[in-house]
Motif scaffolding. Structure first.
Motif, PDB file in Angstrom:
ATOM      1  N   GLU A  46      14.615   4.470   2.974  1.00  0.00           N
ATOM      2  CA  GLU A  46      13.339   4.886   3.546  1.00  0.00           C
ATOM      3  C   GLU A  46      12.627   5.773   2.522  1.00  0.00           C
ATOM      4  O   GLU A  46      13.193   6.776   2.079  1.00  0.00           O
ATOM      5  N   ASP A  47      11.418   5.377   2.143  1.00  0.00           N
ATOM      6  CA  ASP A  47      10.608   6.254   1.300  1.00  0.00           C
ATOM      7  C   ASP A  47       9.837   7.169   2.250  1.00  0.00           C
ATOM      8  O   ASP A  47       8.807   6.809   2.815  1.00  0.00           O
ATOM      9  N   ALA A  48      10.423   8.359   2.441  1.00  0.00           N
ATOM     10  CA  ALA A  48       9.859   9.328   3.377  1.00  0.00           C
ATOM     11  C   ALA A  48       9.229  10.476   2.593  1.00  0.00           C
ATOM     12  O   ALA A  48       9.237  11.628   3.044  1.00  0.00           O
ATOM     13  N   ALA A  49       8.683  10.141   1.414  1.00  0.00           N
ATOM     14  CA  ALA A  49       8.082  11.176   0.552  1.00  0.00           C
ATOM     15  C   ALA A  49       7.154  12.080   1.349  1.00  0.00           C
ATOM     16  O   ALA A  49       7.148  13.297   1.162  1.00  0.00           O
ATOM     17  N   CYS A  50       6.368  11.477   2.251  1.00  0.00           N
ATOM     18  CA  CYS A  50       5.337  12.228   2.992  1.00  0.00           C
ATOM     19  C   CYS A  50       5.801  12.627   4.385  1.00  0.00           C
ATOM     20  O   CYS A  50       4.999  13.158   5.149  1.00  0.00           O
ATOM     21  N   ALA A  51       7.042  12.313   4.749  1.00  0.00           N
ATOM     22  CA  ALA A  51       7.359  12.260   6.179  1.00  0.00           C
ATOM     23  C   ALA A  51       8.501  13.176   6.626  1.00  0.00           C
ATOM     24  O   ALA A  51       9.120  12.909   7.656  1.00  0.00           O
ATOM     25  N   PHE A 110       0.867  -1.189   0.000  1.00  0.00           N
ATOM     26  CA  PHE A 110       0.000   0.000   0.000  1.00  0.00           C
ATOM     27  C   PHE A 110       0.894   1.226   0.000  1.00  0.00           C
ATOM     28  O   PHE A 110       1.469   1.597   1.033  1.00  0.00           O
ATOM     29  N   THR A 111       1.051   1.815  -1.164  1.00  0.00           N
ATOM     30  CA  THR A 111       1.900   3.011  -1.284  1.00  0.00           C
ATOM     31  C   THR A 111       1.639   3.633  -2.643  1.00  0.00           C
ATOM     32  O   THR A 111       1.023   3.013  -3.513  1.00  0.00           O
ATOM     33  N   PHE A 112       2.123   4.843  -2.830  1.00  0.00           N
ATOM     34  CA  PHE A 112       2.044   5.446  -4.156  1.00  0.00           C
ATOM     35  C   PHE A 112       2.933   4.618  -5.100  1.00  0.00           C
ATOM     36  O   PHE A 112       3.980   4.109  -4.694  1.00  0.00           O
ATOM     37  N   VAL A 113       2.477   4.508  -6.349  1.00  0.00           N
ATOM     38  CA  VAL A 113       3.128   3.597  -7.301  1.00  0.00           C
ATOM     39  C   VAL A 113       4.625   3.899  -7.492  1.00  0.00           C
ATOM     40  O   VAL A 113       5.405   3.019  -7.863  1.00  0.00           O
ATOM     41  N   ALA A 114       5.025   5.139  -7.184  1.00  0.00           N
ATOM     42  CA  ALA A 114       6.432   5.530  -7.390  1.00  0.00           C
ATOM     43  C   ALA A 114       7.398   4.655  -6.592  1.00  0.00           C
ATOM     44  O   ALA A 114       8.533   4.433  -7.030  1.00  0.00           O
ATOM     45  N   THR A 115       6.979   4.163  -5.424  1.00  0.00           N
ATOM     46  CA  THR A 115       7.885   3.330  -4.619  1.00  0.00           C
ATOM     47  C   THR A 115       8.262   2.082  -5.424  1.00  0.00           C
ATOM     48  O   THR A 115       9.432   1.744  -5.571  1.00  0.00           O
TER      49      THR A 115
END
Ligand SMILES: Cc1ncc(COP(=O)(O)O)c(C=O)c1O
Length: 407
Positions: free
Chosen positions: A168-173, A80-85
């Motif tokens: 770490e995919d911290a796009a939102c964080a 569950f994440t944006f497709v970019a990950t």
């Protein structure tokens, strides 16, 4: 009719002034403003180096490529994440392997992750290989979804046990923490986004954060076509410097116009997070009073959530949906009806295994990752941005109540 966007950026005169500086200086491609912006963001997160890029997607791709993720390898990402990950892994030639999430936090389930590592892979010469495909397991790309850190401490223990890497995919964080530990503290690199849906924006933009100075240097080179000399360095020297191009790289450079905007935005980061957290308190209260069929987002003890988005779940049991699929249809009708009365809402994010490319390539079914599937179908993001008043929030929650009552 008043319109409520799902989010909007917060600007003051400062952005215009700094962008004008950049235009007046004539330096609009990458240069001193980007360098300054990198330092400010790295300092804010307590990390040694920041490497600005054109987006979080390119930040992810660049840090993966620089750390050897390539064809014949697997990287485990949340379902569950944006497709970019997942896409960032795919474009390196490697294969994204999905792990399910917790519905309560929307973040990767460490038990599911551990189970995949221990059942899908076998050890040979200190490495892990996929029993079906023979791919080598490179590492994990956990996401801090919607601004809440995932259980990165346990993920790090698992990575250390098997000598795997973490991005770490911290796009939102940006700004998110567990206790005093900030996002980015455990990953080899962490990637943040400056898309307008995030806490602060440069229009499009991203940044890689890392304590590894050597890796940061290599990523700066790869960001500039593999050049050993940056434009900024050439300028500082006050003359020409002939670069070497020892590796095939990319052009993932953020412009100085964006860097200028980023410097002005960075000053507002703590304020934006604080304002959003205040509004979240108001929403939580209103929802517990007026919308008990909605499950508000969780902030576990000791976690500091930055609320890129305010994502609730429709409570399946309270709505009495026959299935998640039916619940999803209801949720979509609800989103449409709210749009019709001027309130923009969205689903939280996507179940990657149900997105065309991944579904077709791997033949996934909804049940493969049931929590991701449920969050894809039953989540709803309510408007959240600086400048919302308690009256706005009362209006929104009342409108959701009324819409549900009429459906
Ligand atoms: C979890 C996650 N990863 C990556 C991205 C991509 O960020 P960008 O739009 O800056 O490329 C996003 C964007 O929303 C995201 O939510």
């Amino acid at each position: 009719m008043k319109r409520y966007p799902v989010t909007k950026p917060y600007f003051t005169q400062k952005e215009k002034e700094l962008i004008a500086d950049s235009l007046d200086s004539g330096w609009v491609a990458q240069g001193p403003k980007v360098t300054e912006f990198e330092k400010i963001i790295a300092r804010h997160e307590g990390i040694a180096e920041g490497v600005a890029t054109t987006s979080c997607t390119t930040a992810l791709h660049l840090s993966m490529a620089a750390q050897g993720l390539t064809a014949g390898m697997d990287a485990i990402v949340p379902a569950f994440t944006f497709v970019a990950t997942a896409n960032s892994v795919t474009v390196t030639g490697a294969t994204p392997v999905l792990a399910d999430i917790h519905r309560e936090t929307f973040n990767i389930n460490v038990d599911a992750l551990k189970d995949i590592v221990e059942t899908k892979y076998k050890q040979k010469d200190g490495k892990l290989f996929n029993k079906e495909t023979g791919n080598e397991l490179w590492g994990f790309v956990p996401v801090h979804e919607f601004g809440l850190c995932c259980d990165i401490i346990k993920i790090n223990e698992l990575a250390e046990e098997y000598k795997l890497k973490i991005i770490e995919d911290a796009a939102c964080a940006l700004g998110a923490k567990i206790g005093n530990i900030h996002q980015g503290a455990f990953g080899n690199t962490s990637c943040v986004s400056f898309h307008p849906r995030k806490s602060i924006t440069t229009g499009e933009g991203g940044m890689i954060l890392t304590d590894d100075v050597v890796l940061a240097k290599r990523m700066r080179e790869l960001r500039t076509h593999g050049s050993t000399v940056s434009a900024d360095a050439r300028d500082k020297r006050g003359g020409f410097l002939l670069p070497e191009f020892n590796e095939a790289g990319y052009n993932y450079r953020m412009t100085d116009v964006q860097g200028a905007m980023g410097i002005a935005q960075a000053e507002k980061l703590d304020f934006v997070i604080e304002q959003k957290r205040r509004s979240v308190g108001v929403y939580n209260q209103l929802i517990s009073e007026k919308l008990p069929e909605l499950i508000p987002p969780l902030e576990p003890d000791g976690f500091f959530h930055t609320y890129q988005s305010y994502v609730c779940m429709l409570d399946e049991k309270k709505f009495g949906f026959d299935s998640v699929k039916e619940g999803g249809k209801y949720r979509n009708r609800l989103l449409q009806k709210l749009e019709d009365v001027g309130i923009a809402t969205r689903q939280g994010t996507h179940a990657v295994h149900m997105l065309g490319y991944y579904r077709n390539k791997f033949g996934y079914t909804p049940e493969d990752y049931i929590n991701a599937y449920a969050c894809d179908h039953l989540s709803i993001t309510l408007p959240l941005y600086v400048g919302m008043t308690e009256e706005d929030q009362e209006y929104i929650v009342t409108a959701v109540r009324k819409t549900i009552d009429e459906m």
